[in-house]
Design a protein around this motif. Sequence first.
Motif, PDB file in Angstrom:
ATOM      1  N   PRO A 195      56.690 -47.898  -8.273  1.00 38.59           N
ATOM      2  CA  PRO A 195      55.890 -48.260  -7.380  1.00 38.59           C
ATOM      3  C   PRO A 195      56.311 -48.700  -6.154  1.00 38.59           C
ATOM      4  O   PRO A 195      55.084 -48.697  -5.182  1.00 38.59           O
ATOM      5  N   GLU A 196      57.040 -48.924  -5.653  1.00 36.08           N
ATOM      6  CA  GLU A 196      57.655 -48.013  -4.160  1.00 36.08           C
ATOM      7  C   GLU A 196      57.600 -47.250  -3.429  1.00 36.08           C
ATOM      8  O   GLU A 196      56.910 -47.685  -2.253  1.00 36.08           O
ATOM      9  N   SER A 197      57.271 -46.264  -4.205  1.00 34.42           N
ATOM     10  CA  SER A 197      56.911 -45.182  -3.045  1.00 34.42           C
ATOM     11  C   SER A 197      55.168 -44.935  -3.413  1.00 34.42           C
ATOM     12  O   SER A 197      55.087 -44.725  -2.525  1.00 34.42           O
ATOM     13  N   VAL A 198      54.402 -45.155  -4.806  1.00 32.78           N
ATOM     14  CA  VAL A 198      52.765 -46.083  -4.112  1.00 32.78           C
ATOM     15  C   VAL A 198      52.826 -47.169  -3.396  1.00 32.78           C
ATOM     16  O   VAL A 198      52.230 -46.417  -2.379  1.00 32.78           O
ATOM     17  N   ARG A 199      53.776 -48.167  -2.873  1.00 21.01           N
ATOM     18  CA  ARG A 199      52.661 -48.981  -1.890  1.00 21.01           C
ATOM     19  C   ARG A 199      53.784 -48.306  -0.318  1.00 21.01           C
ATOM     20  O   ARG A 199      53.181 -48.624   0.156  1.00 21.01           O
ATOM     21  N   PHE A 200      55.006 -47.565  -0.556  1.00 25.31           N
ATOM     22  CA  PHE A 200      55.148 -47.121   0.612  1.00 25.31           C
ATOM     23  C   PHE A 200      54.200 -46.259   1.191  1.00 25.31           C
ATOM     24  O   PHE A 200      54.328 -45.537   2.434  1.00 25.31           O
ATOM     25  N   LEU A 201      53.662 -45.470   0.350  1.00 28.95           N
ATOM     26  CA  LEU A 201      53.264 -44.067   1.128  1.00 28.95           C
ATOM     27  C   LEU A 201      51.418 -44.288   0.826  1.00 28.95           C
ATOM     28  O   LEU A 201      51.007 -43.897   1.673  1.00 28.95           O
ATOM     29  N   TRP A 202      50.629 -45.372   0.032  1.00 26.76           N
ATOM     30  CA  TRP A 202      49.757 -45.497   0.466  1.00 26.76           C
ATOM     31  C   TRP A 202      49.060 -46.977   0.273  1.00 26.76           C
ATOM     32  O   TRP A 202      48.147 -47.179   0.460  1.00 26.76           O
ATOM     33  N   GLY A 203      50.412 -48.090   0.750  1.00 26.47           N
ATOM     34  CA  GLY A 203      50.233 -49.440   0.707  1.00 26.47           C
ATOM     35  C   GLY A 203      49.448 -49.967  -1.305  1.00 26.47           C
ATOM     36  O   GLY A 203      49.424 -51.201  -0.678  1.00 26.47           O
ATOM     37  N   TYR A 204      49.635 -50.142  -2.021  1.00 25.57           N
ATOM     38  CA  TYR A 204      48.764 -50.259  -3.120  1.00 25.57           C
ATOM     39  C   TYR A 204      50.211 -50.799  -3.896  1.00 25.57           C
ATOM     40  O   TYR A 204      51.294 -49.816  -4.003  1.00 25.57           O
ATOM     41  N   ILE A 234      53.998 -35.140  -5.547  1.00 22.17           N
ATOM     42  CA  ILE A 234      52.988 -33.405  -4.660  1.00 22.17           C
ATOM     43  C   ILE A 234      52.016 -33.780  -3.963  1.00 22.17           C
ATOM     44  O   ILE A 234      51.822 -32.648  -3.245  1.00 22.17           O
ATOM     45  N   ILE A 235      51.170 -35.070  -5.026  1.00 23.08           N
ATOM     46  CA  ILE A 235      49.655 -35.527  -4.158  1.00 23.08           C
ATOM     47  C   ILE A 235      50.540 -35.986  -2.876  1.00 23.08           C
ATOM     48  O   ILE A 235      49.405 -35.426  -1.815  1.00 23.08           O
ATOM     49  N   ILE A 236      51.536 -36.197  -2.350  1.00 19.57           N
ATOM     50  CA  ILE A 236      51.930 -37.293  -0.994  1.00 19.57           C
ATOM     51  C   ILE A 236      51.704 -35.724  -0.615  1.00 19.57           C
ATOM     52  O   ILE A 236      51.282 -35.647   1.023  1.00 19.57           O
ATOM     53  N   ILE A 237      52.568 -34.440  -0.686  1.00 18.73           N
ATOM     54  CA  ILE A 237      52.988 -33.222   0.347  1.00 18.73           C
ATOM     55  C   ILE A 237      51.923 -32.735   0.350  1.00 18.73           C
ATOM     56  O   ILE A 237      50.804 -32.456   1.479  1.00 18.73           O
ATOM     57  N   ILE A 238      50.706 -32.859  -0.887  1.00 22.67           N
ATOM     58  CA  ILE A 238      49.391 -31.720  -0.376  1.00 22.67           C
ATOM     59  C   ILE A 238      48.115 -32.950   0.667  1.00 22.67           C
ATOM     60  O   ILE A 238      47.540 -31.798   1.396  1.00 22.67           O
ATOM     61  N   GLN A 239      48.234 -33.720   0.380  1.00 20.84           N
ATOM     62  CA  GLN A 239      47.517 -34.872   1.570  1.00 20.84           C
ATOM     63  C   GLN A 239      47.930 -34.854   2.964  1.00 20.84           C
ATOM     64  O   GLN A 239      47.425 -34.439   3.187  1.00 20.84           O
TER      65      GLN A 239
END
Length: 126
Positions: free
Chosen positions: A54-63, A117-122
């Motif tokens: 959850p922290e990675s998602v919050r850090f990367l996308w704000g959710y 992987i998704i964030i690297i592709i983005q």
Amino acid sequence: MIDILSVFLHFILLCPITLFIIIYSLLKKLSKKRGKVFGRAADMTTFLLFFSVPESVRFLWGYDIGFITFIVAIIIAMIATIIEWRSTKEIEILPLLRKIWRFLFLVLTITYVVIWIIIIIQRIIL
């Protein structure tokens, strides 16, 4: 000193694979039962993964998906318990909890890797 500790803890939270490797290496050197080292390292890392995903998602996308992560874990535990109950009429709690915990390690690790992987592709596309 506090800044260094804060950076280290944040790094471990965002990169739990590092903690897994450290724990695995330490247990491998200290343990006499080498066959159980991977499982013990996975058990210790699973707890961190519950916060790391959850922290990675919050850090990367704000959710904030912390609540969803715990709900999915509870649903997985319920399904595993039902499957165990149907296959064996008498449920042994500790082996069941170990199976659930290890399965959650796999699910959370795969989720963590997919997120990165998704964030690297983005980042490459954008």
